[in-house]
Write a protein that holds these residues in place. Structure first.
Motif, PDB file in Angstrom:
ATOM      1  N   ALA A  37       0.658  -0.938  -0.254  1.00  0.00           N
ATOM      2  CA  ALA A  37       0.605   0.455   0.230  1.00  0.00           C
ATOM      3  C   ALA A  37       0.890   1.087  -0.318  1.00  0.00           C
ATOM      4  O   ALA A  37       0.537   2.411  -0.822  1.00  0.00           O
ATOM      5  CB  ALA A  37      -0.847  -0.341   1.223  1.00  0.00           C
ATOM      6  N   ARG A  38       1.923   1.376   1.092  1.00  0.00           N
ATOM      7  CA  ARG A  38       2.380   2.360   1.370  1.00  0.00           C
ATOM      8  C   ARG A  38       3.367   2.709  -0.471  1.00  0.00           C
ATOM      9  O   ARG A  38       3.691   3.374  -0.826  1.00  0.00           O
ATOM     10  CB  ARG A  38       3.727   2.767   2.299  1.00  0.00           C
ATOM     11  CG  ARG A  38       4.652   3.300   1.408  1.00  0.00           C
ATOM     12  CD  ARG A  38       5.814   3.152   2.904  1.00  0.00           C
ATOM     13  NE  ARG A  38       5.164   2.552   4.620  1.00  0.00           N
ATOM     14  CZ  ARG A  38       4.953   4.057   5.593  1.00  0.00           C
ATOM     15  NH1 ARG A  38       4.773   5.156   5.127  1.00  0.00           N
ATOM     16  NH2 ARG A  38       4.346   3.588   6.005  1.00  0.00           N
ATOM     17  N   PRO A  48       1.956  12.837   1.905  1.00  0.00           N
ATOM     18  CA  PRO A  48       1.721  12.633   2.871  1.00  0.00           C
ATOM     19  C   PRO A  48       1.829  13.988   3.277  1.00  0.00           C
ATOM     20  O   PRO A  48       2.295  14.950   3.556  1.00  0.00           O
ATOM     21  CB  PRO A  48       2.546  11.810   4.441  1.00  0.00           C
ATOM     22  CG  PRO A  48       3.431  11.192   3.817  1.00  0.00           C
ATOM     23  CD  PRO A  48       3.435  11.831   1.959  1.00  0.00           C
ATOM     24  N   GLN A  49       0.574  14.568   3.834  1.00  0.00           N
ATOM     25  CA  GLN A  49       0.731  16.064   4.918  1.00  0.00           C
ATOM     26  C   GLN A  49       2.221  15.928   6.145  1.00  0.00           C
ATOM     27  O   GLN A  49       1.915  15.044   6.894  1.00  0.00           O
ATOM     28  CB  GLN A  49      -0.515  16.339   5.676  1.00  0.00           C
ATOM     29  CG  GLN A  49      -1.946  16.567   4.833  1.00  0.00           C
ATOM     30  CD  GLN A  49      -3.154  16.658   5.889  1.00  0.00           C
ATOM     31  OE1 GLN A  49      -2.864  16.072   7.193  1.00  0.00           O
ATOM     32  NE2 GLN A  49      -3.647  17.201   5.130  1.00  0.00           N
ATOM     33  N   ARG A  50       2.738  17.083   6.080  1.00  0.00           N
ATOM     34  CA  ARG A  50       3.787  17.071   6.728  1.00  0.00           C
ATOM     35  C   ARG A  50       3.270  17.292   8.092  1.00  0.00           C
ATOM     36  O   ARG A  50       3.093  18.867   8.365  1.00  0.00           O
ATOM     37  CB  ARG A  50       5.055  17.905   6.327  1.00  0.00           C
ATOM     38  CG  ARG A  50       5.463  17.644   4.984  1.00  0.00           C
ATOM     39  CD  ARG A  50       6.543  16.016   4.697  1.00  0.00           C
ATOM     40  NE  ARG A  50       7.052  15.591   3.855  1.00  0.00           N
ATOM     41  CZ  ARG A  50       7.452  14.603   3.804  1.00  0.00           C
ATOM     42  NH1 ARG A  50       7.452  14.008   4.262  1.00  0.00           N
ATOM     43  NH2 ARG A  50       7.372  14.834   2.439  1.00  0.00           N
ATOM     44  N   SER A  56       7.508   7.382  15.912  1.00  0.00           N
ATOM     45  CA  SER A  56       7.205   6.209  14.623  1.00  0.00           C
ATOM     46  C   SER A  56       6.846   7.532  13.553  1.00  0.00           C
ATOM     47  O   SER A  56       6.842   6.582  12.554  1.00  0.00           O
ATOM     48  CB  SER A  56       5.827   6.634  15.763  1.00  0.00           C
ATOM     49  OG  SER A  56       4.802   6.140  14.588  1.00  0.00           O
ATOM     50  N   ALA A  57       6.660   8.678  13.517  1.00  0.00           N
ATOM     51  CA  ALA A  57       7.045   8.943  12.035  1.00  0.00           C
ATOM     52  C   ALA A  57       8.319   9.507  11.525  1.00  0.00           C
ATOM     53  O   ALA A  57       8.364   8.898  10.132  1.00  0.00           O
ATOM     54  CB  ALA A  57       6.505  10.112  12.491  1.00  0.00           C
ATOM     55  N   ARG A  64       9.180   5.605   3.802  1.00  0.00           N
ATOM     56  CA  ARG A  64       8.859   6.144   2.597  1.00  0.00           C
ATOM     57  C   ARG A  64       9.747   5.828   1.274  1.00  0.00           C
ATOM     58  O   ARG A  64       9.814   6.273   0.203  1.00  0.00           O
ATOM     59  CB  ARG A  64       8.108   7.443   3.327  1.00  0.00           C
ATOM     60  CG  ARG A  64       7.275   8.292   1.857  1.00  0.00           C
ATOM     61  CD  ARG A  64       7.167   9.701   1.821  1.00  0.00           C
ATOM     62  NE  ARG A  64       7.559  10.216   2.178  1.00  0.00           N
ATOM     63  CZ  ARG A  64       9.417  10.865   1.549  1.00  0.00           C
ATOM     64  NH1 ARG A  64       8.971  10.706   0.840  1.00  0.00           N
ATOM     65  NH2 ARG A  64      10.306  11.809   2.150  1.00  0.00           N
ATOM     66  N   ALA A  65      10.987   7.095   1.916  1.00  0.00           N
ATOM     67  CA  ALA A  65      12.145   7.473   1.394  1.00  0.00           C
ATOM     68  C   ALA A  65      12.453   6.064   0.430  1.00  0.00           C
ATOM     69  O   ALA A  65      13.366   5.903  -0.531  1.00  0.00           O
ATOM     70  CB  ALA A  65      12.950   7.613   2.085  1.00  0.00           C
TER      71      ALA A  65
END
Length: 75
Positions: A37-38, A48-50, A56-57, A64-65
């Motif tokens: 999904a990612r 995604p909104q920053r 965790s983020a 993501r990177a």
């Protein structure tokens, strides 16, 4: 990375693909679907909104990177 339980409905074929792929990678179906999904979100341009990064983020951002790097390497 934080996780949340959800209920999903998948067609039989999609679930079979996910189960086989997860087994081939030695991970759970849940983990494989999360990664898939990612990757798909990155591939289709989702940004995604920053927000301020929590531990965790930060892990989410690193994943993501890595997904973006993997997608670029695949062309």
């Amino acid at each position: 990375m934080a996780t949340r339980k959800v209920t999903l409905s998948l067609d039989t074929g999609a679930l079979e693909y996910a189960e086989r792929a997860a087994k081939a990678h030695g991970i759970s179906v849940s983990s494989w679907l999360s990664k898939a999904a990612r990757r798909e979100a990155v591939r289709t341009g989702y940004t995604p909104q920053r927000a301020p990064l929590t531990p965790s983020a930060e892990a989410d951002e690193a994943e993501r990177a890595a997904a973006e790097k993997e997608m670029r390497a695949q062309g």
